[in-house]
Scaffold this active site. Structure first.
Site, mmCIF file in Angstrom:
data_model
loop_
_atom_site.group_PDB
_atom_site.id
_atom_site.type_symbol
_atom_site.label_atom_id
_atom_site.label_comp_id
_atom_site.label_asym_id
_atom_site.label_seq_id
_atom_site.Cartn_x
_atom_site.Cartn_y
_atom_site.Cartn_z
ATOM 1 N N HIS A 1 0.803 -1.223 0.000
ATOM 2 C CA HIS A 1 0.000 0.000 0.000
ATOM 3 C C HIS A 1 0.835 1.272 0.000
ATOM 4 O O HIS A 1 1.956 1.287 0.475
ATOM 5 C CB HIS A 1 -0.910 0.043 1.233
ATOM 6 N N LYS A 24 6.030 6.501 6.889
ATOM 7 C CA LYS A 24 5.559 5.674 7.994
ATOM 8 C C LYS A 24 6.714 5.243 8.885
ATOM 9 O O LYS A 24 7.816 4.975 8.411
ATOM 10 C CB LYS A 24 4.858 4.413 7.470
ATOM 11 N N TYR A 63 1.718 1.833 13.450
ATOM 12 C CA TYR A 63 2.500 2.725 12.612
ATOM 13 C C TYR A 63 2.028 4.161 12.699
ATOM 14 O O TYR A 63 0.861 4.441 12.891
ATOM 15 C CB TYR A 63 2.551 2.257 11.161
ATOM 16 N N ASP A 67 -6.579 -6.114 -2.079
ATOM 17 C CA ASP A 67 -5.156 -6.309 -2.348
ATOM 18 C C ASP A 67 -4.916 -7.205 -3.561
ATOM 19 O O ASP A 67 -3.905 -7.058 -4.250
ATOM 20 C CB ASP A 67 -4.441 -6.873 -1.118
#
Length: 186
Positions: free
Chosen positions: A61, A71, A131, A169
């Site tokens: 992603h 991130k 995250y 996904d």
């Protein structure tokens, strides 16, 4: 805190200094001052957490400009294989990836700047993954690369015939069919 450079510019592994005694352990998981000085100047604005079971693969992603997300990721329970793929046009490492095992035992963190696709596979019975992001979630800019892209050749360390994948996904294209909006800047 020890900062470990990877073979791809910008991707950093952070090894905290962990203090243990009879009570358990303590470590500083994030210090803006130290992060800005030793890794990058990033203003994190959102924290996320997911819980997954063995065999789950999430990714690969990213959010496209103007809402890219850097991130800082870690696994606080269990073990995951965390992967970042360079999708910056013109990068000498375009299409290459770094994989690192993050776990509740090693306390490692992985910094992923803009221009990378990100995903992870769950290697333990359960995993809790956290995250920080430097931009908010903007669904209109979310995108992905196929985590099963044969040209990437990612070994997710699980049997793919038993992997648990989302329908979303499974619809992502391979990197060769993707026109990256990210530009490499030396």
């Amino acid at each position: 805190m020890k900062v470990i450079d990877t073979e791809i510019e910008g991707l950093k592994i952070i090894e905290p200094r962990v203090f243990t005694d009879l009570r358990g352990y303590f470590f500083e998981s994030y210090s803006k001052r130290r992060f800005d000085e030793e890794i990058a100047k990033v203003d994190f604005v959102q924290d996320n957490e997911s819980s997954s079971t063995y065999g789950v693969i999430r990714g690969l992603h990213f959010q496209c400009p103007p809402h890219c997300q850097a991130k800082l990721v870690r696994c606080v329970k269990g073990r995951v294989l965390d992967v970042a793929v360079d999708i910056r046009k013109g990068s000498p490492t375009y299409g290459k990836y770094v994989a690192v095992e993050l776990s509740e035992d090693n306390h490692l963190q992985f910094f992923i700047p803009h221009g990378f696709a990100h995903g992870f596979s769950v290697l333990s019975d359960n995993a809790v993954f956290q995250y920080k992001c430097d931009d908010y979630y903007h669904p209109e800019t979310e995108n992905g690369i196929s985590l099963l892209d044969p040209d990437l050749g990612i070994d997710w360390h699980i049997d793919l015939s038993k992997a648990i994948l989302s329908d979303k996904d499974l619809k992502h294209c391979n990197l060769k069919d993707f026109e990256s909006p990210f530009k490499y800047q030396a």
